[in-house]
Design an enzyme around this catalytic site. Structure first.
Site, short mmCIF file in Angstrom:
data_model
loop_
_atom_site.label_atom_id
_atom_site.label_comp_id
_atom_site.label_asym_id
_atom_site.label_seq_id
_atom_site.Cartn_x
_atom_site.Cartn_y
_atom_site.Cartn_z
CB CYS A 401 -0.84 -0.14 1.36
SG CYS A 401 -0.98 -1.19 2.51
NE ARG A 430 2.99 -9.28 5.15
CZ ARG A 430 2.03 -8.50 4.56
NH1 ARG A 430 1.12 -9.97 5.55
NH2 ARG A 430 1.30 -8.35 4.81
CD GLN A 448 -0.65 -8.73 0.35
OE1 GLN A 448 0.59 -8.12 0.41
NE2 GLN A 448 -1.29 -8.54 0.49
CG ASP A 450 -2.69 -5.33 -2.48
OD1 ASP A 450 -4.00 -5.08 -1.59
OD2 ASP A 450 -1.54 -4.79 -1.46
CG HIS A 452 -4.07 0.24 -2.03
ND1 HIS A 452 -2.97 -0.70 -2.39
CD2 HIS A 452 -4.45 -0.57 -0.76
CE1 HIS A 452 -2.42 -1.77 -1.73
NE2 HIS A 452 -3.17 -1.66 -0.58
CE LYS A 536 -10.13 -8.09 9.85
NZ LYS A 536 -8.98 -8.24 9.87
CG HIS A 582 -6.06 -2.26 1.53
ND1 HIS A 582 -4.97 -1.78 2.50
CD2 HIS A 582 -6.58 -0.99 3.09
CE1 HIS A 582 -4.75 -0.36 2.78
NE2 HIS A 582 -5.33 0.31 3.52
#
Length: 730
Positions: A401, A430, A448, A450, A452, A536, A582
């Site tokens: 992000c 991670r 991901q 992903d 945004h 979320k 997200h």
RNA sequence: GCCAUCAUAGCUCAGUCGGUAGAGCGACGCUUUCGUAAAGCGUAGGUCUUCGGUUCAAGUCCGAAUGAUGGCCCCA
């Protein structure tokens, strides 16, 4: 008198001291027999507790729980945990009791034992439990003042219980116990009426765990078990466990050459072998196409970024322990960083500091001497920190992000451009604990799916809805249509924990709720589970053997726009703050493909299969024709190979079957003459007969483009793991 | 990161009391030319995870490291 409202809406008066059991008996003997517990004002209580003790509104919202209610099984298991503890105390000397809660599909009890328990002891424990079941003694509740209770447990030599009452339960004036024969245990309850209700149980495994989950405390032995209301249910559960073992993605991944995690590369770092990579690429291509249709634009960002950026986003300080260490441009960076942390922790000794300073100077850090001379802790850290901030410090990207936020910021934005939807299959790193790594399901480098969304507050509803629709659509594309949504809201009693305005939260939460309701998605609101930056929703998806996986997530974020000072110019020509969404429908490609391997037991549907077709020539004489067939299908976009080994066709078919190839094309002189192929379906090993090439091609193309999922048998399994997955979007 | 268990050929595994390494499958070669789940014969393949110790001698016993598995903790 006490007023009770039954599920049918009728309100009745009962005398004080009336129990759930009394009410059940009033309705019918058989119902009373089947009743396990009662739910009163949303809390489950024992059937033989006087209802006037129940707190909350009047009339009491009252419901009897029988063996058919999903909530009743937890009560049964908790009671079985007590039964197991009692059995173990009968078999072993000096057993210390810790906690014994239920889990998603069973229970455990932690014991402080002198002698270790092993799998070989399970039959003995089960036999003792069976004896107790046959005694059929009731579970009797009694209440003691805390002082009395502590004394009581001291007499029983239950030190852990004493400690728990002195610390964890310090605020409770009185506590409850449950007694069964000679066994009494501190317990909140509720319990089943008596032990004869336990019809099927099994001791499953033993592992170590710490008292109160803290590694500083003494290790305990955790014995796992499960219980059901019928033998059939237990068998079904054990079958499911077997089935899950058979589907282990780590085993299948190796067998089918899908992926590999090599020691030489590093723990938790997956290598996508050609076949696994094909599955992943197919999924990615599918999503990318879908995103274009829905107004997303692809972006790319680097795998590292400046530490300052993650300090601004707030994630670096907070998640430091589960990130890889920063990469320092200056040789002395790591040392200075360590030095600062030692000062901050107050753990730095004088001699150590001198060593640090000398080493840092040797490495070319000129300010080391100044820091040494500075008098206060604050001065030291300020000097060192200032130096550190002037160095290049990079972090292996722990999330995408902040990068996407920078893209938003790269130019002034007008309300006319919104929503802006930036999508990237972003790989993040991670540093997960070594002990928690697990195949593809828990890795240290993950990608991901992903994106945004930056939108105006008034667009949140529509955009949130469109993201949920996307998640639904992509899950459906792989045949996953059994799921529920968890809606995580803030803790209304603890509003300080969250960023953003009160009004912002209220409207956002109401919006999410409305959207979920309007879409008729089954959801469960969980207060206090929201991230500090926004509410979320998480998709809990059931696979074909009934296990639940946390996959996709859609999260609202008030925090990053604030921290990075994001703006757009509104129709009023004034700057406004956008809201971020997200979202990651699959979560991570690693976890998703890992889950899919288990869901399909390695047998992917035609559109996803790494090798979709295999040509099996009957003899070497048919090889040439086989190659022509292969070429034709390949030109039409199929992933296809020919088995040209000079073995019998039976062997080729067997190997193709074991490689889980969806269709085999058997070709010999007869097919060549007819310009045809003989198709064998992997499912059931069915011979579909000879088909002209063109027809075969059309048939298979249809199945592939429709993304048909032909085989997944819906499971009869009702119980499932409360599998806690990763939350991916930030 | 913590606790427990484990680590032998590409894969699955055997290897007794410490005496120097074995099978099946796979791979490769030759023979076989076969119509819907395994043709036959042969060959190659191992510093027994690594480092250290005990011993005349270690795959085997001891210690450490690394990794895997199960559980705990964690999971933006």
């Amino acid at each position: 008198m006490i007023q009770v409202q039954l599920p049918d809406g009728s309100v009745k008066d009962y005398a004080d001291g009336t129990t759930a059991f009394d009410i059940a008996k009033g309705i019918g003997e058989r119902l009373a027999k089947a009743t396990v517990a009662a739910e009163v004002n949303g809390t489950i209580i024992d059937v033989n507790r006087p209802l006037n003790e129940a707190p909350g509104e009047r009339p009491l919202q009252f419901k009897l729980l029988t063996e058919k209610d999903a909530k009743a099984i937890g009560v049964l298991r908790h009671s079985t945990a007590h039964l197991m503890a009692r059995a173990i105390m009968r078999l072993y000397e000096g057993v210390g009791l810790a906690f014994g809660p239920t889990t998603g599909n069973g229970f455990y009890y932690d014991f402080d034992l002198k002698t270790p328990i092993s799998v070989d002891d399970f039959p003995k424990i089960e036999a003792e439990m069976q004896k107790l079941v046959e005694l059929g003694e009731p579970f009797e509740r009694f209440q003691l003042d805390r002082d009395k209770a502590i004394e009581f447990c001291r007499d029983l030599k239950q030190d852990l219980k004493v400690e728990h009452m002195e610390t964890g339960l310090a605020a409770h004036e009185s506590v409850s116990f449950y007694r069964q024969g000679e066994f009494a245990d501190l317990c909140r309850g509720p319990h089943i009426p008596d032990a004869s209700r336990i019809k099927a149980f099994k001791v499953l495994s033993v592992a170590s765990a710490y008292w109160k989950g803290d590694a500083k405390n003494k290790p305990l032995q955790r014995v796992y078990g499960t219980a059901f209301f019928s033998k059939d249910d237990l068998k079904e559960y054990l079958d499911q466990v077997e089935e899950a073992k058979r589907r282990d993605h780590r085993v299948l991944g190796k067998q089918l050459n899908l992926f590999n995690i090599s020691n030489d590369v590093g723990q938790g770092l997956s290598l996508w072998l050609p076949k696994g990579a094909t599955v992943r690429a197919t999924l990615e291509d599918f999503i990318k196409k879908e995103l274009l249709l829905r107004g997303y634009t692809p972006v790319y960002s680097p795998h590292i970024g400046r530490v300052e950026m993650y300090e601004t986003s707030g994630h670096f300080p907070y998640y430091r322990d589960s990130q890889f260490s920063p990469i320092f441009g200056h040789d002395a960076g790591q040392l200075v960083d360590y030095w600062i942390r030692k000062i901050n922790d107050g753990k730095l000794q004088d001699c150590e500091e001198k060593q640090f300073a000398e080493t840092a100077k040797l490495m070319g850090c000129e300010v080391a001497g100044d820091a040494l001379r500075a008098s206060t802790k604050e001065d030291k850290t300020r000097i060192l920190h200032q130096w550190e901030r002037n160095q290049e410090r990079y972090l292996l990207k722990p999330m995408n992000c902040p990068h996407h936020v920078q893209m938003y910021k790269s130019q002034p934005r007008s309300y006319r451009e919104l929503p802006i939807k930036l999508a990237e299959f972003g790989t993040v790193y991670r540093h997960e604990h070594a002990g928690s790594l697990n195949g593809l399901l828990r890795v240290r480098g993950l990608t991901q799916d992903d994106a945004h969304l930056f939108c105006m507050p008034e667009q949140v509803e529509e955009e949130f809805k469109s993201t949920l629709e996307l998640v639904k659509f992509v899950l459906g594309s792989v045949g996953l249509d059994d799921y529920r949504v968890q809606l995580s809201l803030r803790d209304s009693k603890n509003k300080d924990k969250y960023v953003g305005s009160d009004a912002g939260w209220e409207s956002a939460e109401a919006t999410l709720r409305n959207v979920l309701e309007s879409m008729k998605l089954p959801f469960e609101a969980r207060e206090g589970e929201a991230a500090f930056y926004g509410p979320k929703t998480d998709f809990m998806v059931k696979d074909c053997i009934g296990r639940e996986w946390q996959l996709g997530t859609v999260q609202l974020d008030f925090n990053l726009p604030e921290r990075f000072d994001l703006e757009y110019i509104g129709p009023d020509n004034k700057p406004h703050r956008p809201v971020m969404i997200h979202r990651a429908p699959f979560g991570s490609m690693e976890r998703f493909v890992g889950m899919l391997i288990e869901h399909f037991a390695g047998a992917f549907p035609l559109w996803l299969a790494p090798e979709q077709l295999r040509v099996c020539p009957v003899t070497d004489n048919a090889n040439e024709y086989a190659k022509q067939v292969e070429a034709q299908f390949r030109a039409s976009g199929f992933r296809i190979n020919t088995d040209t080994r000079s073995t019998k066709v039976n062997a080729k078919i067997r190997d193709a079957q074991l490689d889980l190839i969806p269709y085999m094309l058997v070709v010999g002189p007869k097919d060549q003459e007819a310009g045809a192929v003989s198709i064998r379906d992997r499912i059931g090993g069915k011979d579909l007969g000879m088909l002209p090439l063109g027809e075969a091609l059309a048939m298979l193309q249809k199945e592939a483009t429709e993304r048909a999922v032909r085989q997944v048998v819906k499971s009869k399994f009702r119980s499932f793991d409360q599998d806690q997955g990763e939350m991916f979007a930030e």
